[in-house]
Motif scaffolding. Sequence first.
Motif, mmCIF file in Angstrom:
data_model
loop_
_atom_site.group_PDB
_atom_site.id
_atom_site.type_symbol
_atom_site.label_atom_id
_atom_site.label_comp_id
_atom_site.label_asym_id
_atom_site.label_seq_id
_atom_site.Cartn_x
_atom_site.Cartn_y
_atom_site.Cartn_z
ATOM 1 N N ASN A 258 0.808 -1.218 0.000
ATOM 2 C CA ASN A 258 0.000 0.000 0.000
ATOM 3 C C ASN A 258 0.838 1.263 0.000
ATOM 4 O O ASN A 258 0.346 2.335 -0.322
ATOM 5 N N SER A 259 2.082 1.177 0.388
ATOM 6 C CA SER A 259 2.893 2.395 0.536
ATOM 7 C C SER A 259 3.417 2.926 -0.783
ATOM 8 O O SER A 259 3.819 4.072 -0.868
ATOM 9 N N LEU A 260 3.467 2.096 -1.808
ATOM 10 C CA LEU A 260 3.983 2.477 -3.123
ATOM 11 C C LEU A 260 5.447 2.887 -3.069
ATOM 12 O O LEU A 260 5.959 3.543 -3.973
ATOM 13 N N GLY A 261 6.116 2.540 -1.988
ATOM 14 C CA GLY A 261 7.544 2.819 -1.886
ATOM 15 C C GLY A 261 7.897 4.280 -1.802
ATOM 16 O O GLY A 261 9.022 4.673 -2.099
ATOM 17 N N ARG A 262 6.952 5.129 -1.408
ATOM 18 C CA ARG A 262 7.203 6.560 -1.455
ATOM 19 C C ARG A 262 7.745 7.092 -0.145
ATOM 20 O O ARG A 262 7.462 6.580 0.934
ATOM 21 N N LEU A 263 8.453 8.154 -0.243
ATOM 22 C CA LEU A 263 8.802 9.047 0.848
ATOM 23 C C LEU A 263 9.633 8.392 1.935
ATOM 24 O O LEU A 263 10.731 7.927 1.673
ATOM 25 N N HIS A 264 9.098 8.244 3.147
ATOM 26 C CA HIS A 264 9.980 8.114 4.296
ATOM 27 C C HIS A 264 9.957 6.760 4.971
ATOM 28 O O HIS A 264 10.173 6.643 6.164
ATOM 29 N N GLY A 265 9.653 5.724 4.249
ATOM 30 C CA GLY A 265 9.738 4.404 4.866
ATOM 31 C C GLY A 265 8.393 3.793 5.141
ATOM 32 O O GLY A 265 7.376 4.458 5.213
ATOM 33 N N PHE A 266 8.386 2.486 5.361
ATOM 34 C CA PHE A 266 7.155 1.732 5.466
ATOM 35 C C PHE A 266 6.611 1.643 6.901
ATOM 36 O O PHE A 266 5.477 1.244 7.096
ATOM 37 N N ASP A 267 7.427 1.974 7.882
ATOM 38 C CA ASP A 267 6.962 1.811 9.250
ATOM 39 C C ASP A 267 6.603 3.139 9.905
ATOM 40 O O ASP A 267 6.474 3.237 11.117
ATOM 41 N N ASP A 268 6.436 4.189 9.105
ATOM 42 C CA ASP A 268 6.058 5.499 9.644
ATOM 43 C C ASP A 268 4.625 5.418 10.167
ATOM 44 O O ASP A 268 3.700 5.090 9.421
ATOM 45 N N PRO A 269 4.394 5.728 11.455
ATOM 46 C CA PRO A 269 3.046 5.596 12.019
ATOM 47 C C PRO A 269 2.053 6.601 11.461
ATOM 48 O O PRO A 269 0.855 6.475 11.722
ATOM 49 N N THR A 270 2.526 7.591 10.715
ATOM 50 C CA THR A 270 1.580 8.550 10.132
ATOM 51 C C THR A 270 1.176 8.182 8.710
ATOM 52 O O THR A 270 0.380 8.882 8.095
ATOM 53 N N GLN A 271 1.719 7.099 8.174
ATOM 54 C CA GLN A 271 1.354 6.687 6.822
ATOM 55 C C GLN A 271 -0.158 6.525 6.709
ATOM 56 O O GLN A 271 -0.820 6.020 7.611
ATOM 57 N N GLY A 272 -0.698 6.927 5.576
ATOM 58 C CA GLY A 272 -2.121 6.778 5.334
ATOM 59 C C GLY A 272 -2.977 7.858 5.944
ATOM 60 O O GLY A 272 -4.200 7.832 5.813
ATOM 61 N N LYS B 192 -6.162 16.172 21.149
ATOM 62 C CA LYS B 192 -5.273 15.802 22.259
ATOM 63 C C LYS B 192 -5.700 14.508 22.932
ATOM 64 O O LYS B 192 -4.862 13.741 23.404
ATOM 65 N N SER B 193 -6.991 14.250 22.979
ATOM 66 C CA SER B 193 -7.484 13.055 23.677
ATOM 67 C C SER B 193 -7.814 11.910 22.737
ATOM 68 O O SER B 193 -8.100 10.806 23.194
ATOM 69 N N HIS B 194 -7.748 12.164 21.432
ATOM 70 C CA HIS B 194 -8.127 11.147 20.454
ATOM 71 C C HIS B 194 -7.288 9.882 20.608
ATOM 72 O O HIS B 194 -6.077 9.940 20.792
ATOM 73 N N ASP B 195 -7.949 8.737 20.537
ATOM 74 C CA ASP B 195 -7.275 7.437 20.641
ATOM 75 C C ASP B 195 -6.390 7.378 21.891
ATOM 76 O O ASP B 195 -5.231 6.961 21.850
ATOM 77 N N GLU B 196 -6.974 7.842 23.010
ATOM 78 C CA GLU B 196 -6.288 7.822 24.312
ATOM 79 C C GLU B 196 -4.950 8.566 24.274
ATOM 80 O O GLU B 196 -4.006 8.219 24.970
ATOM 81 N N GLY B 197 -4.895 9.606 23.459
ATOM 82 C CA GLY B 197 -3.689 10.432 23.396
ATOM 83 C C GLY B 197 -2.651 9.964 22.399
ATOM 84 O O GLY B 197 -1.645 10.657 22.180
ATOM 85 N N ASN B 198 -2.878 8.811 21.760
ATOM 86 C CA ASN B 198 -1.873 8.279 20.829
ATOM 87 C C ASN B 198 -1.715 9.146 19.582
ATOM 88 O O ASN B 198 -0.605 9.340 19.083
ATOM 89 N N ARG C 133 0.322 12.180 20.485
ATOM 90 C CA ARG C 133 1.711 11.787 20.748
ATOM 91 C C ARG C 133 2.475 11.536 19.449
ATOM 92 O O ARG C 133 3.609 11.995 19.291
ATOM 93 N N ILE C 134 1.844 10.839 18.522
ATOM 94 C CA ILE C 134 2.507 10.549 17.251
ATOM 95 C C ILE C 134 2.768 11.837 16.471
ATOM 96 O O ILE C 134 3.838 12.019 15.886
ATOM 97 N N ILE C 135 1.787 12.748 16.477
ATOM 98 C CA ILE C 135 1.970 14.019 15.778
ATOM 99 C C ILE C 135 3.141 14.802 16.374
ATOM 100 O O ILE C 135 4.011 15.299 15.639
ATOM 101 N N THR C 136 3.175 14.905 17.698
ATOM 102 C CA THR C 136 4.241 15.692 18.326
ATOM 103 C C THR C 136 5.611 15.053 18.105
ATOM 104 O O THR C 136 6.590 15.757 17.818
ATOM 105 N N GLU C 137 5.678 13.749 18.215
ATOM 106 C CA GLU C 137 6.958 13.069 17.978
ATOM 107 C C GLU C 137 7.408 13.248 16.529
ATOM 108 O O GLU C 137 8.595 13.447 16.251
ATOM 109 N N SER C 138 6.456 13.208 15.597
ATOM 110 C CA SER C 138 6.778 13.362 14.183
ATOM 111 C C SER C 138 7.314 14.763 13.897
ATOM 112 O O SER C 138 8.282 14.926 13.144
ATOM 113 N N LEU C 139 6.698 15.765 14.487
ATOM 114 C CA LEU C 139 7.158 17.143 14.280
ATOM 115 C C LEU C 139 8.554 17.350 14.848
ATOM 116 O O LEU C 139 9.404 18.018 14.237
#
Length: 356
Positions: A88-102, A129-135, A138-144
């Motif tokens: 599904n990733s089409l081999g683009r951009l920053h890797g297959f295990d990026d939690p923000t993919q999709g 901030k509270s969506h998905d128990e804060g996950n 957290r992923i957005i802030t870590e990604s930034l």
Amino acid sequence: MENNLNFIDLYAGIGGFRFAFEASGGICKFSSEWDKYSQLTYRAFHGETPFGDIHLVTDIKNQIPDHNILAAGFPCQPFSLAGVSKKNSLGRLHGFDDPTQGTEFFKIKEILRIKQPVAFLLENVKNLKSHDEGNTYRIITESLENVGYIFETKIIDASKWVPQHRERIFFIGFRNDLGISKKDIQNLFPEPPKERIYELENILIPESELQNKFGEKYTVGPGTWDTLLRHKKVHAEKGNGFGYGLISKPYSGKVTRTISARYHKDGAEILIEQKGRRPRRLTPLEACKIQGFPEECYKFFDGSVSQPVSDTQAYRQFGNSVAYPVIEAIASNMTELINSKNLLIDELVEINKTAV
């Protein structure tokens, strides 16, 4: 000093962010909005049609112009999977295990990573901030942080600027090599004005004028009104306050509920009382004003020129949009900081060093 700040406008809707940064002298280098009806209003407001689906940008380095600020009111999607399959990733951009993919945020993160603008301004619903128990948050802030930015967030209720409760979370970030501190960023969140910029009594069209111009066009139909009354009664019997929000005179100092993208369905969140008759919805012009959009937009909804979209689409667009005075205040503060610290000049020096 001449202001040569420029920005890109992503998930642009009808262009509230663009108005804000242009008000501070910024130049829009690129805009993107996938919805064809929002594109029509954006064109009416700004004189150009934005690029469509941002996911059609496959070469960020060359398809997205260099810019100083990335602005986006991005949709929030759940980050339910920590990565996606190679298929599904089409081999683009920053890797297959990026939690923000999709997700929509993935594109923003990748543009920041590759183009490295001086700063960004992001907006979303407060529940991010509270969506998905804060996950999700957290992923957005870590990604930034991982793509090289320092930032702060704040939930702001626009009701201090416009007569509408509208709580949104804002992210203001700067590249972490520019010497900007978290305190510097915190100071960019605006203090509310001493007096509300727009008041309800100045936004609502007088009843006589409304009747002469529109008749009963915006009065809620009998079936819709009966349904709203029934729903409110059911909720009241359960001991909660859910149901329609009715605004009655006197209007002075009153603040409505949040206008949403579903407003076109029944107007339930903001209904205006009409003595002796069923209540009415806001008109599209009033929806424009309750979001605090610039006066130059009024002509598209007051009959001066052709309305770019139907009432239904206009309600959806204003319900999805931003409370403009809040964005304008943030954009002004960001621009002032960037210019006062000569960040654009410093950036140019660094680029020249790299080129040499």
